[in-house]
Design a protein around this motif. Structure first.
Motif, PDB file in Angstrom:
ATOM      1  N   VAL A 155      36.571  40.983  54.321  1.00 36.83           N
ATOM      2  CA  VAL A 155      36.336  40.006  53.263  1.00 36.83           C
ATOM      3  C   VAL A 155      36.002  40.758  51.979  1.00 36.83           C
ATOM      4  O   VAL A 155      34.975  41.429  51.886  1.00 36.83           O
ATOM      5  N   ASN A 156      36.875  40.638  50.973  1.00 38.30           N
ATOM      6  CA  ASN A 156      36.687  41.313  49.694  1.00 38.30           C
ATOM      7  C   ASN A 156      36.649  40.275  48.581  1.00 38.30           C
ATOM      8  O   ASN A 156      37.593  39.497  48.413  1.00 38.30           O
ATOM      9  N   VAL A 157      35.558  40.251  47.840  1.00 38.34           N
ATOM     10  CA  VAL A 157      35.418  39.292  46.750  1.00 38.34           C
ATOM     11  C   VAL A 157      34.997  40.025  45.483  1.00 38.34           C
ATOM     12  O   VAL A 157      34.516  41.165  45.525  1.00 38.34           O
ATOM     13  N   LYS A 158      35.169  39.356  44.346  1.00 41.21           N
ATOM     14  CA  LYS A 158      34.750  39.893  43.059  1.00 41.21           C
ATOM     15  C   LYS A 158      33.924  38.851  42.319  1.00 41.21           C
ATOM     16  O   LYS A 158      34.195  37.652  42.412  1.00 41.21           O
ATOM     17  N   CYS A 159      32.913  39.328  41.612  1.00 42.16           N
ATOM     18  CA  CYS A 159      32.082  38.453  40.777  1.00 42.16           C
ATOM     19  C   CYS A 159      32.420  38.733  39.317  1.00 42.16           C
ATOM     20  O   CYS A 159      32.425  39.888  38.880  1.00 42.16           O
ATOM     21  N   CYS A 160      32.685  37.670  38.569  1.00 37.10           N
ATOM     22  CA  CYS A 160      33.052  37.801  37.162  1.00 37.10           C
ATOM     23  C   CYS A 160      32.053  37.036  36.296  1.00 37.10           C
ATOM     24  O   CYS A 160      31.823  35.842  36.509  1.00 37.10           O
ATOM     25  N   ILE A 161      31.459  37.735  35.316  1.00 34.07           N
ATOM     26  CA  ILE A 161      30.567  37.123  34.332  1.00 34.07           C
ATOM     27  C   ILE A 161      31.309  37.098  32.998  1.00 34.07           C
ATOM     28  O   ILE A 161      31.678  38.149  32.467  1.00 34.07           O
ATOM     29  N   GLU A 162      31.506  35.917  32.456  1.00 34.71           N
ATOM     30  CA  GLU A 162      32.273  35.765  31.220  1.00 34.71           C
ATOM     31  C   GLU A 162      31.372  35.297  30.077  1.00 34.71           C
ATOM     32  O   GLU A 162      30.667  34.302  30.196  1.00 34.71           O
ATOM     33  N   ASN A 163      31.410  36.038  28.966  1.00 27.21           N
ATOM     34  CA  ASN A 163      30.762  35.636  27.722  1.00 27.21           C
ATOM     35  C   ASN A 163      31.878  35.221  26.765  1.00 27.21           C
ATOM     36  O   ASN A 163      32.569  36.070  26.192  1.00 27.21           O
ATOM     37  N   VAL A 164      32.048  33.916  26.615  1.00 25.23           N
ATOM     38  CA  VAL A 164      33.184  33.402  25.852  1.00 25.23           C
ATOM     39  C   VAL A 164      33.109  33.818  24.392  1.00 25.23           C
ATOM     40  O   VAL A 164      34.119  34.205  23.781  1.00 25.23           O
ATOM     41  N   LEU A 165      31.914  33.794  23.813  1.00 28.01           N
ATOM     42  CA  LEU A 165      31.763  34.080  22.385  1.00 28.01           C
ATOM     43  C   LEU A 165      32.143  35.526  22.052  1.00 28.01           C
ATOM     44  O   LEU A 165      32.737  35.799  21.008  1.00 28.01           O
ATOM     45  N   LEU A 166      31.810  36.455  22.941  1.00 26.24           N
ATOM     46  CA  LEU A 166      32.108  37.871  22.702  1.00 26.24           C
ATOM     47  C   LEU A 166      33.392  38.327  23.393  1.00 26.24           C
ATOM     48  O   LEU A 166      33.722  39.510  23.346  1.00 26.24           O
ATOM     49  N   HIS A 167      34.095  37.394  24.041  1.00 27.51           N
ATOM     50  CA  HIS A 167      35.309  37.726  24.800  1.00 27.51           C
ATOM     51  C   HIS A 167      35.013  38.840  25.805  1.00 27.51           C
ATOM     52  O   HIS A 167      35.801  39.785  25.972  1.00 27.51           O
ATOM     53  N   GLN A 168      33.884  38.700  26.456  1.00 23.70           N
ATOM     54  CA  GLN A 168      33.437  39.700  27.417  1.00 23.70           C
ATOM     55  C   GLN A 168      33.653  39.182  28.831  1.00 23.70           C
ATOM     56  O   GLN A 168      33.217  38.090  29.181  1.00 23.70           O
ATOM     57  N   ASN A 169      34.347  39.989  29.651  1.00 20.71           N
ATOM     58  CA  ASN A 169      34.551  39.669  31.065  1.00 20.71           C
ATOM     59  C   ASN A 169      34.128  40.874  31.898  1.00 20.71           C
ATOM     60  O   ASN A 169      34.784  41.917  31.864  1.00 20.71           O
ATOM     61  N   LEU A 170      33.050  40.708  32.622  1.00 22.29           N
ATOM     62  CA  LEU A 170      32.538  41.779  33.469  1.00 22.29           C
ATOM     63  C   LEU A 170      32.811  41.409  34.927  1.00 22.29           C
ATOM     64  O   LEU A 170      32.317  40.390  35.412  1.00 22.29           O
ATOM     65  N   THR A 171      33.586  42.249  35.603  1.00 21.07           N
ATOM     66  CA  THR A 171      33.985  41.960  36.982  1.00 21.07           C
ATOM     67  C   THR A 171      33.600  43.120  37.879  1.00 21.07           C
ATOM     68  O   THR A 171      33.924  44.276  37.579  1.00 21.07           O
ATOM     69  N   VAL A 172      32.908  42.799  38.959  1.00 28.25           N
ATOM     70  CA  VAL A 172      32.490  43.800  39.938  1.00 28.25           C
ATOM     71  C   VAL A 172      32.920  43.322  41.316  1.00 28.25           C
ATOM     72  O   VAL A 172      32.711  42.163  41.672  1.00 28.25           O
ATOM     73  N   SER A 173      33.521  44.216  42.081  1.00 32.35           N
ATOM     74  CA  SER A 173      34.002  43.861  43.419  1.00 32.35           C
ATOM     75  C   SER A 173      32.973  44.236  44.466  1.00 32.35           C
ATOM     76  O   SER A 173      32.097  45.068  44.253  1.00 32.35           O
ATOM     77  N   SER A 174      33.105  43.618  45.626  1.00 36.81           N
ATOM     78  CA  SER A 174      32.214  43.896  46.743  1.00 36.81           C
ATOM     79  C   SER A 174      33.031  43.837  48.012  1.00 36.81           C
ATOM     80  O   SER A 174      33.873  42.957  48.184  1.00 36.81           O
ATOM     81  N   GLN A 175      32.769  44.810  48.897  1.00 41.47           N
ATOM     82  CA  GLN A 175      33.504  44.888  50.153  1.00 41.47           C
ATOM     83  C   GLN A 175      32.520  44.989  51.297  1.00 41.47           C
ATOM     84  O   GLN A 175      31.606  45.812  51.265  1.00 41.47           O
ATOM     85  N   THR A 176      32.693  44.158  52.309  1.00 41.65           N
ATOM     86  CA  THR A 176      31.804  44.167  53.464  1.00 41.65           C
ATOM     87  C   THR A 176      32.101  45.372  54.316  1.00 41.65           C
ATOM     88  O   THR A 176      33.247  45.786  54.480  1.00 41.65           O
ATOM     89  N   GLU A 177      31.069  45.930  54.913  1.00 42.16           N
ATOM     90  CA  GLU A 177      31.191  47.066  55.807  1.00 42.16           C
ATOM     91  C   GLU A 177      30.428  46.770  57.097  1.00 42.16           C
ATOM     92  O   GLU A 177      29.324  46.231  57.042  1.00 42.16           O
ATOM     93  N   PRO A 178      31.011  47.076  58.242  1.00 43.14           N
ATOM     94  CA  PRO A 178      30.297  46.811  59.498  1.00 43.14           C
ATOM     95  C   PRO A 178      29.014  47.623  59.580  1.00 43.14           C
ATOM     96  O   PRO A 178      28.972  48.778  59.181  1.00 43.14           O
ATOM     97  N   SER A 179      27.962  47.000  60.072  1.00 42.83           N
ATOM     98  CA  SER A 179      26.675  47.684  60.193  1.00 42.83           C
ATOM     99  C   SER A 179      26.077  47.381  61.544  1.00 42.83           C
ATOM    100  O   SER A 179      26.090  46.245  62.015  1.00 42.83           O
ATOM    101  N   SER A 180      25.553  48.410  62.232  1.00 42.14           N
ATOM    102  CA  SER A 180      24.945  48.242  63.556  1.00 42.14           C
ATOM    103  C   SER A 180      23.460  47.958  63.460  1.00 42.14           C
ATOM    104  O   SER A 180      22.807  47.727  64.470  1.00 42.14           O
TER     105      SER A 180
END
Length: 257
Positions: A155-180
């Motif tokens: 499962v791979n998802v990305k979070c995007c924070i958008e500042n419309v006034l400054l035309h700013q789009n910050l996107t960071v991805s996250s990837q799940t990893e198995p953990s014991s």
């Protein structure tokens, strides 16, 4: 919000005047610029509360005050959001949901938050996410968004924070990893089997030599007592001594192999 005078200048005064303490030492008019027809207002230490419309009024003094210029300027305040931080879920069971959290701070105005499926770059359903936006001590916005999806492989998802006034789009991805649920222990680099065998062989060989020397010393001592001096040792004694040392060494090698 009721209108208030930010600052003003009257001929004969050496500096502009203030009627609102909120703008004390924050608003500036340049006398040199005004003499050239530039009536710009400069504001310092901007806060979100300064987002409003300002009116510039210029009067000409004759027999009475006559308004010769009026300009309205709307100030929009904006601040970049911090790079989002996305946390990964750890060790979920087969039947549980995966919960991702995305956090970004110190931005303005209110952001738009999107969760994206990294596999095909499609927007995830808004019903799966919950975003909370709060005002911090600086008057800026902090946002925390959570996403809950069913557990699936990779499962791979990305979070995007958008500042419309400054035309700013910050996107960071996250990837799940198995953990014991346990951490790997850090150990020293193990010695190779061949290195271990060589070390044991050398140590064992030294012990064998010591044993052979001890046996030889006993043999010398006994022959010395029987003959009374070293000179009297017979030639066959040397042969027997050499044979004992070689025999002890051969026994040690046989033992080791």
């Amino acid at each position: 919000m009721p209108e208030t005078v930010v600052t003003y200048y009257l001929p004969g005064n050496t500096s502009p005047r203030y009627k609102d303490n909120r703008y004390q030492h924050r608003a500036q008019l340049s006398l040199d610029s005004m003499e050239q027809g530039n009536f710009s207002l400069r504001l310092y230490n901007i806060t979100p509360q300064d987002e409003q419309t300002f009116h510039c009024l210029v009067f000409q003094k004759s027999l009475e005050l006559k308004k010769v210029l009026q300009v309205n300027v709307t100030l929009h305040v904006a601040a970049n959001y911090s790079i989002p931080v996305v946390s990964n879920p750890i060790g979920p069971s087969e039947d549980e949901e995966l919960t991702f959290m995305c956090k970004s701070t110190n931005g303005y105005p209110r952001p738009n938050v999107y969760w994206i499926n990294q596999t095909d770059n499609s927007l995830l359903d808004e019903a799966l996410q919950n975003s909370t936006v709060s005002v911090n001590e600086h008057g800026l916005y902090d946002v925390v968004s959570t996403l809950r999806v069913r557990r699936a492989p990779n499962v791979n998802v990305k979070c995007c924070i958008e500042n419309v006034l400054l035309h700013q789009n910050l996107t960071v991805s996250s990837q799940t990893e198995p953990s014991s649920g346990t951490k790997d222990k850090i150990t020293d680099k193990p010695a190779r089997p061949q290195e271990k065998n060589i070390t044991v062989f050398i140590v064992f060989g030294i012990l064998c030599v010591l044993v052979a020397v001890a046996v030889a010393a006993g043999w010398f001592y006994r022959n010395r007592r029987s003959s009374g001096s070293y000179i009297g040792i017979r030639q066959d004694s040397w042969c027997r001594l050499s044979m004992l040392i070689l025999l002890g060494w051969a026994l040690c090698l046989f033992k080791h192999s």
